[in-house]
Design a protein around this motif. Sequence first.
Motif, mmCIF file in Angstrom:
data_model
loop_
_atom_site.group_PDB
_atom_site.id
_atom_site.type_symbol
_atom_site.label_atom_id
_atom_site.label_comp_id
_atom_site.label_asym_id
_atom_site.label_seq_id
_atom_site.Cartn_x
_atom_site.Cartn_y
_atom_site.Cartn_z
ATOM 1 N N VAL A 72 -9.646 0.042 -13.479
ATOM 2 C CA VAL A 72 -8.287 -0.358 -13.092
ATOM 3 C C VAL A 72 -7.588 0.883 -12.547
ATOM 4 O O VAL A 72 -7.553 1.918 -13.215
ATOM 5 C CB VAL A 72 -7.498 -0.943 -14.278
ATOM 6 C CG1 VAL A 72 -6.082 -1.315 -13.831
ATOM 7 C CG2 VAL A 72 -8.206 -2.158 -14.855
ATOM 8 N N GLU A 73 -7.053 0.778 -11.333
ATOM 9 C CA GLU A 73 -6.409 1.915 -10.676
ATOM 10 C C GLU A 73 -4.979 1.559 -10.290
ATOM 11 O O GLU A 73 -4.693 0.424 -9.900
ATOM 12 C CB GLU A 73 -7.187 2.325 -9.421
ATOM 13 C CG GLU A 73 -8.621 2.743 -9.712
ATOM 14 C CD GLU A 73 -9.412 2.974 -8.433
ATOM 15 O OE1 GLU A 73 -8.899 2.618 -7.345
ATOM 16 O OE2 GLU A 73 -10.542 3.501 -8.509
ATOM 17 N N GLU A 74 -4.093 2.530 -10.417
ATOM 18 C CA GLU A 74 -2.694 2.361 -10.001
ATOM 19 C C GLU A 74 -2.577 2.701 -8.515
ATOM 20 O O GLU A 74 -2.628 3.859 -8.128
ATOM 21 C CB GLU A 74 -1.780 3.259 -10.825
ATOM 22 C CG GLU A 74 -1.748 2.906 -12.302
ATOM 23 C CD GLU A 74 -0.900 3.876 -13.107
ATOM 24 O OE1 GLU A 74 -0.722 5.022 -12.628
ATOM 25 O OE2 GLU A 74 -0.435 3.511 -14.188
ATOM 26 N N TYR A 79 -3.916 5.758 -6.438
ATOM 27 C CA TYR A 79 -5.131 5.178 -7.016
ATOM 28 C C TYR A 79 -5.574 5.925 -8.284
ATOM 29 O O TYR A 79 -6.757 6.177 -8.497
ATOM 30 C CB TYR A 79 -6.265 5.161 -5.988
ATOM 31 C CG TYR A 79 -6.026 4.193 -4.858
ATOM 32 C CD1 TYR A 79 -6.436 2.868 -4.939
ATOM 33 C CD2 TYR A 79 -5.334 4.589 -3.710
ATOM 34 C CE1 TYR A 79 -6.201 1.968 -3.909
ATOM 35 C CE2 TYR A 79 -5.081 3.683 -2.677
ATOM 36 C CZ TYR A 79 -5.524 2.385 -2.781
ATOM 37 O OH TYR A 79 -5.285 1.497 -1.767
ATOM 38 N N ALA A 97 0.295 -2.917 -18.452
ATOM 39 C CA ALA A 97 0.901 -2.168 -17.350
ATOM 40 C C ALA A 97 2.092 -1.376 -17.863
ATOM 41 O O ALA A 97 3.067 -1.948 -18.342
ATOM 42 C CB ALA A 97 1.338 -3.124 -16.242
ATOM 43 N N TYR A 103 -1.818 -2.955 -8.740
ATOM 44 C CA TYR A 103 -2.991 -2.427 -9.427
ATOM 45 C C TYR A 103 -4.260 -2.964 -8.768
ATOM 46 O O TYR A 103 -4.312 -4.118 -8.328
ATOM 47 C CB TYR A 103 -2.984 -2.829 -10.905
ATOM 48 C CG TYR A 103 -1.907 -2.140 -11.721
ATOM 49 C CD1 TYR A 103 -2.184 -1.007 -12.466
ATOM 50 C CD2 TYR A 103 -0.596 -2.633 -11.716
ATOM 51 C CE1 TYR A 103 -1.189 -0.377 -13.210
ATOM 52 C CE2 TYR A 103 0.399 -2.009 -12.449
ATOM 53 C CZ TYR A 103 0.087 -0.885 -13.195
ATOM 54 O OH TYR A 103 1.062 -0.263 -13.920
ATOM 55 N N LYS A 104 -5.265 -2.095 -8.713
ATOM 56 C CA LYS A 104 -6.556 -2.468 -8.152
ATOM 57 C C LYS A 104 -7.556 -2.604 -9.294
ATOM 58 O O LYS A 104 -7.807 -1.641 -10.029
ATOM 59 C CB LYS A 104 -7.024 -1.404 -7.154
ATOM 60 C CG LYS A 104 -8.344 -1.733 -6.468
ATOM 61 C CD LYS A 104 -8.715 -0.630 -5.479
ATOM 62 C CE LYS A 104 -10.027 -0.931 -4.772
ATOM 63 N NZ LYS A 104 -10.400 0.150 -3.829
#
Length: 216
Positions: A72-74, A79, A97, A103-104
């Motif tokens: 999970v990346e912001e 990222y 969150a 989010y990815k």
Amino acid sequence: MLSRYIFLALVLLPFRASAFYFYGYGGDRKCFMKELSKDTLLKGSFNLGVYDDKLEDYPLPSSKDYGMIIDVEEVFDNYHRVVHQQSSPSGDFTFLALESGEYKICFQSQVKNWVGKSKTKLEVEFEVGFEAMLDSKRKETLKTLHGKVNVLNSKVMEIRREQRLVREREESFRDISEHVNSRAMWWTVIQVIVLILICIWQMKRLHSFFIKQKVL
């Protein structure tokens, strides 16, 4: 206290669920973009199937042969990766969150043994909101968050106690220093007075001596 605020915030969130499935090959990486608000709880469940020619279907493979990597990346923070989890071909994960934004979420099948590049079917389901916490694992997650908050509170209290102890030591040291300085000052005054008295006495003695010697 913080966990209570999170709990109340999640109660007000609507429950949303979405499911997808994709076909691919072992080692493929599938990513999804999710817009989440602050303090939103996201539950993701996944199921990886590998094609079997005999069954003409996608049964669940052995965890010895396949695994799954979840990231999970912001997106809004260049990222920055906040979750990296290695799991079996079937499982779930939970993510809270901490900031609002996009989010990815990526799933990548992991081939552990040489079984060839087989066709795969990845089923993914997302649940967003408080309802995702109703099963036992989500309750354990809430307990974990509550435990972390308690640990943080304990550390804050410990820091406060240490700060109070440092202040008390500083006050004690200041009192001792002021007391020593006061004594040193009075000792200096006494020494000066003694020296003046000695000088006066010596002057009188010299004056008497000179008179006797008829010098004066």
